[in-house]
Write a protein that holds these residues in place. Structure first.
Motif, PDB file in Angstrom:
ATOM      1  N   UNK A  90      26.929  44.457  32.451  1.00 30.98           N
ATOM      2  CA  UNK A  90      26.560  44.077  33.813  1.00 30.98           C
ATOM      3  C   UNK A  90      27.751  44.237  34.751  1.00 30.98           C
ATOM      4  N   UNK A  91      27.504  44.436  36.032  1.00 29.34           N
ATOM      5  CA  UNK A  91      28.617  44.588  36.975  1.00 29.34           C
ATOM      6  C   UNK A  91      29.465  43.325  37.017  1.00 29.34           C
ATOM      7  N   UNK A  92      30.743  43.515  37.216  1.00 27.97           N
ATOM      8  CA  UNK A  92      31.667  42.387  37.295  1.00 27.97           C
ATOM      9  C   UNK A  92      31.941  42.123  38.767  1.00 27.97           C
ATOM     10  N   UNK A  93      31.161  41.234  39.346  1.00 23.02           N
ATOM     11  CA  UNK A  93      31.191  40.992  40.782  1.00 23.02           C
ATOM     12  C   UNK A  93      32.478  40.345  41.237  1.00 23.02           C
ATOM     13  N   UNK A  94      33.110  39.562  40.388  1.00 25.09           N
ATOM     14  CA  UNK A  94      34.364  38.920  40.785  1.00 25.09           C
ATOM     15  C   UNK A  94      35.439  39.971  41.055  1.00 25.09           C
ATOM     16  N   UNK A 126      43.777  44.184  44.763  1.00 25.80           N
ATOM     17  CA  UNK A 126      43.025  45.175  43.994  1.00 25.80           C
ATOM     18  C   UNK A 126      43.421  45.156  42.522  1.00 25.80           C
ATOM     19  N   UNK A 127      44.711  45.064  42.253  1.00 20.05           N
ATOM     20  CA  UNK A 127      45.168  45.034  40.853  1.00 20.05           C
ATOM     21  C   UNK A 127      44.685  43.761  40.164  1.00 20.05           C
ATOM     22  N   UNK A 128      44.712  42.638  40.867  1.00 19.36           N
ATOM     23  CA  UNK A 128      44.216  41.397  40.270  1.00 19.36           C
ATOM     24  C   UNK A 128      42.733  41.531  39.919  1.00 19.36           C
ATOM     25  N   UNK A 133      38.526  42.458  35.836  1.00 22.36           N
ATOM     26  CA  UNK A 133      37.376  43.268  35.420  1.00 22.36           C
ATOM     27  C   UNK A 133      37.622  43.912  34.064  1.00 22.36           C
ATOM     28  N   UNK A 134      38.875  44.255  33.786  1.00 23.43           N
ATOM     29  CA  UNK A 134      39.225  44.854  32.502  1.00 23.43           C
ATOM     30  C   UNK A 134      39.368  43.845  31.383  1.00 23.43           C
ATOM     31  N   UNK A 135      39.247  42.576  31.706  1.00 25.84           N
ATOM     32  CA  UNK A 135      39.333  41.537  30.690  1.00 25.84           C
ATOM     33  C   UNK A 135      40.737  41.177  30.263  1.00 25.84           C
ATOM     34  N   UNK A 136      41.740  41.582  31.055  1.00 26.17           N
ATOM     35  CA  UNK A 136      43.112  41.238  30.712  1.00 26.17           C
ATOM     36  C   UNK A 136      43.340  39.743  30.936  1.00 26.17           C
ATOM     37  N   UNK A 137      43.958  39.092  29.990  1.00 27.09           N
ATOM     38  CA  UNK A 137      44.243  37.673  30.196  1.00 27.09           C
ATOM     39  C   UNK A 137      45.320  37.493  31.268  1.00 27.09           C
TER      40      UNK A 137
END
Length: 180
Positions: A90-94, A126-128, A133-137
């Motif tokens: 699903x799209x990651x709206x955050x 944008x990087x945040x 969205x990439x699931x990086x902690x």
């Protein structure tokens, strides 16, 4: 061995209306950009290329892509889509909100705080959003934010200096010196 997609339609059978609307939207955007490009001066600049070259190039590419998408949609739909039609994720709206906030703040603050700071802020947000969205902690958030701001400044400052000092193109600055 070849496989056939059961969703393919024979030419002339029509296509998927949402896909048709996407094609119409891209086509309309290309035509609108071409209409806007007609109002840009065509006086030749360096190497005979005028300021209307890139808008016309983008208009032509968008128009061709829109026509192609429209043709694909009306002759059987997008053939490489999943069978179920539902997205795998699903799209990651955050993340979308973070990136959108960066772009909108950049556009609204560029004249108030200057090119360098507004672009660094855009980069940070944008990087945040892309990290999330990439699931990086985001374990070490303050350090990550500081690094992102510094990288944004390192990227945007040379771009600003190149445009203002070497190309003599005026960009909004924080001071009148042309360095900030």
């Amino acid at each position: 061995m070849t496989t056939t997609n059961t969703k393919e339609r024979a030419p002339g059978q029509g296509g998927n209306w949402p896909q048709t609307l996407v094609g119409l939207g891209v086509l309309a955007t290309g035509l609108g950009l071409g209409w806007g490009a007609m109002g840009i001066s065509s006086d030749a600049g360096y190497s005979g290329i005028g300021p209307n070259f890139f808008p016309w190039m983008c208009a032509v590419v968008l128009t061709v892509c829109g026509a192609w998408i429209l043709w694909e949609a009306r002759t059987g739909g997008f053939r490489e889509m999943d069978e179920e039609g539902a997205p795998a994720h699903p799209p990651y709206w955050t993340g979308f909100v973070w990136v959108s906030a960066g772009l909108l703040l950049n556009a609204s603050l560029i004249t108030a705080i200057g090119f360098i700071l507004s672009c660094a802020l855009c980069y940070l947000l944008a990087v945040q959003g892309l990290r999330r969205a990439g699931g990086q902690p985001i374990a070490n958030a303050p350090r990550t934010w500081i690094v992102d701001v510094l990288v944004g400044l390192i990227i945007s400052a040379p771009v600003y200096w190149t445009f203002t000092k070497f190309l003599a193109i005026s960009l909004p600055g924080l001071t009148n010196s042309g360095w900030l």
